[in-house]
Design an enzyme around this catalytic site. Structure first.
Site, PDB file in Angstrom:
ATOM      1  N   ASP A  97      64.891  24.944 -61.780  1.00 21.81           N
ATOM      2  CA  ASP A  97      64.253  23.662 -61.468  1.00 21.81           C
ATOM      3  C   ASP A  97      62.807  23.814 -61.003  1.00 21.81           C
ATOM      4  OD1 ASP A  97      64.829  24.830 -59.049  1.00 21.81           O
ATOM      5  OD2 ASP A  97      65.761  23.066 -58.144  1.00 21.81           O
ATOM      6  N   ALA A 102      70.358  23.127 -49.407  1.00 22.56           N
ATOM      7  CA  ALA A 102      70.584  21.701 -49.189  1.00 22.56           C
ATOM      8  C   ALA A 102      70.687  20.895 -50.471  1.00 22.56           C
ATOM      9  CB  ALA A 102      69.451  21.130 -48.326  1.00 22.56           C
ATOM     10  N   GLY A 103      70.457  21.516 -51.631  1.00 19.48           N
ATOM     11  CA  GLY A 103      70.437  20.758 -52.874  1.00 19.48           C
ATOM     12  C   GLY A 103      69.173  19.954 -53.062  1.00 19.48           C
ATOM     13  N   LEU A 104      68.109  20.321 -52.325  1.00 17.33           N
ATOM     14  CA  LEU A 104      66.850  19.578 -52.371  1.00 17.33           C
ATOM     15  C   LEU A 104      65.740  20.334 -53.098  1.00 17.33           C
ATOM     16  CD1 LEU A 104      66.821  18.186 -48.706  1.00 17.33           C
ATOM     17  CD2 LEU A 104      67.490  16.968 -50.791  1.00 17.33           C
ATOM     18  N   GLY A 105      66.000  21.585 -53.475  1.00 16.34           N
ATOM     19  CA  GLY A 105      65.010  22.338 -54.248  1.00 16.34           C
ATOM     20  C   GLY A 105      63.796  22.791 -53.466  1.00 16.34           C
ATOM     21  N   LYS A 160      63.273  17.275 -53.895  1.00 16.21           N
ATOM     22  CA  LYS A 160      63.813  16.340 -54.876  1.00 16.21           C
ATOM     23  C   LYS A 160      65.253  15.997 -54.530  1.00 16.21           C
ATOM     24  CE  LYS A 160      66.665  19.460 -56.898  1.00 16.21           C
ATOM     25  NZ  LYS A 160      68.150  19.357 -56.855  1.00 16.21           N
ATOM     26  N   GLY A 195      62.961  25.651 -51.941  1.00 15.21           N
ATOM     27  CA  GLY A 195      62.428  26.947 -52.325  1.00 15.21           C
ATOM     28  C   GLY A 195      61.729  26.917 -53.667  1.00 15.21           C
ATOM     29  N   SER A 196      62.310  26.189 -54.610  1.00 18.86           N
ATOM     30  CA  SER A 196      61.696  26.045 -55.933  1.00 18.86           C
ATOM     31  C   SER A 196      60.367  25.320 -55.835  1.00 18.86           C
ATOM     32  CB  SER A 196      62.637  25.278 -56.873  1.00 18.86           C
ATOM     33  OG  SER A 196      63.835  25.999 -57.083  1.00 18.86           O
ATOM     34  N   ALA A 197      60.309  24.299 -54.982  1.00 18.69           N
ATOM     35  CA  ALA A 197      59.065  23.556 -54.788  1.00 18.69           C
ATOM     36  C   ALA A 197      57.979  24.460 -54.212  1.00 18.69           C
ATOM     37  CB  ALA A 197      59.301  22.364 -53.868  1.00 18.69           C
TER      38      ALA A 197
END
Length: 279
Positions: free
Chosen positions: A139, A100-103, A8, A105-107
């Site tokens: 997130d 990276a601020g892209l999430g 994201k 790991g959360s994804a």
């Protein structure tokens, strides 16, 4: 079974207040983009001599840290407390850069929950999967549906972000992630929380031409002075014709949104991870 966890970007990010528990309440729009990892699982043979119920292999972009503490493993263990899951082999191929601020790991964690639910017929609905995912990260719940969402609280309270997909459908996005790391704790520490004049959800509903002057990421104010390279990347993306450019989350990825496919992005940033995608 195989799935493709997306990442994201944040469209705007405002740190609005410090909470009593030491965290911060934010306002942001999470927007999914089609840069994905690859996650597959298969049932482990009864005779396979594994000391753990979920055996994870990670390939692709290197990931630092102990694999046994990966959020994919934590997602399996979380569900295994409440469901009778068999032992499995999991393979995670990383294409989303870390820190990276892209999430990413959360994804991976959220898509593991989705994969386990589908493969082993746990019959959870999205709401129940979101409750599990929220236990793994602020997130994570967003990635259960992976639809544009207005996020408040610590990023865990989600509402539809009306028209976000309509505004960006058909545009191109360029991601530039240099080999620098941002300390999220330090980024927060340097911010004075405040409520913005206009909510980012309302701005995202406007024509993209208005975003440059109104849609802000508060972390840029604390991160750019320490890492001017990120500010330079943002300006270069505007110089290449971006309709809008911003750092995602607390960094260190900077993205630019373009009406036409941008050219020569890898050549402009040879030392950085880059990706150009159609939205």
């Amino acid at each position: 079974m195989i799935t493709f966890p997306c990442c994201k970007i944040n469209l705007g990010l405002n740190v609005v207040e410090r909470r009593a528990d030491g965290y911060h309440n934010i306002e942001t729009v999470f927007y999914p983009i089609p840069l994905t990892d690859v996650l597959s699982i298969q049932k482990m043979d009864d005779g396979f001599p594994s000391d753990v119920p979920c055996d994870l292999k990670i390939t692709g972009i290197p990931v630092s840290g102990d694999e046994s503490k990966n959020l994919v493993i934590k997602a399996y263990n979380l569900l295994a407390r409440d469901f009778d899951l068999p032992r499995i082999h999991a393979h995670l191929y990383k294409r989303i850069p870390t820190q990276a601020g892209l999430g990413g790991g959360s994804a991976d964690a959220a898509y593991m929950i989705r994969l386990l639910d589908e493969h082993f017929r746990l019959n959870m609905g999205n709401a129940e999967m979101e409750r599990y995912a929220a236990q793994l990260g602020a997130d994570c719940a967003f990635f259960i549906s992976a639809e544009p969402a207005y996020a408040t609280g610590i990023g865990d309270q989600l509402a539809p972000a009306d028209n976000a997909h309509g505004n960006l459908h058909g545009y191109w996005i360029a991601l530039v992630k240099p080999d620098v790391a941002v300390s999220t704790a330090e980024a927060y520490a340097a911010i004075t929380p405040h409520h913005p004049e206009k909510c980012c959800r309302d701005i995202v509903r406007q024509p993209i031409e208005t975003w440059k002057d109104e849609l802000h990421n508060d972390f840029e104010d604390s991160v750019f002075p320490k890492l001017p390279l990120l500010a330079d990347i943002k300006q270069q993306l505007y110089d290449q014709g971006a309709a809008y450019a911003q750092m995602s989350g607390s960094g260190s990825t900077v993205f630019g949104i373009f009406k036409e496919e941008p050219q020569n992005i890898p050549a402009l940033f040879p030392e950085a991870f880059t990706s150009v995608l159609k939205l």
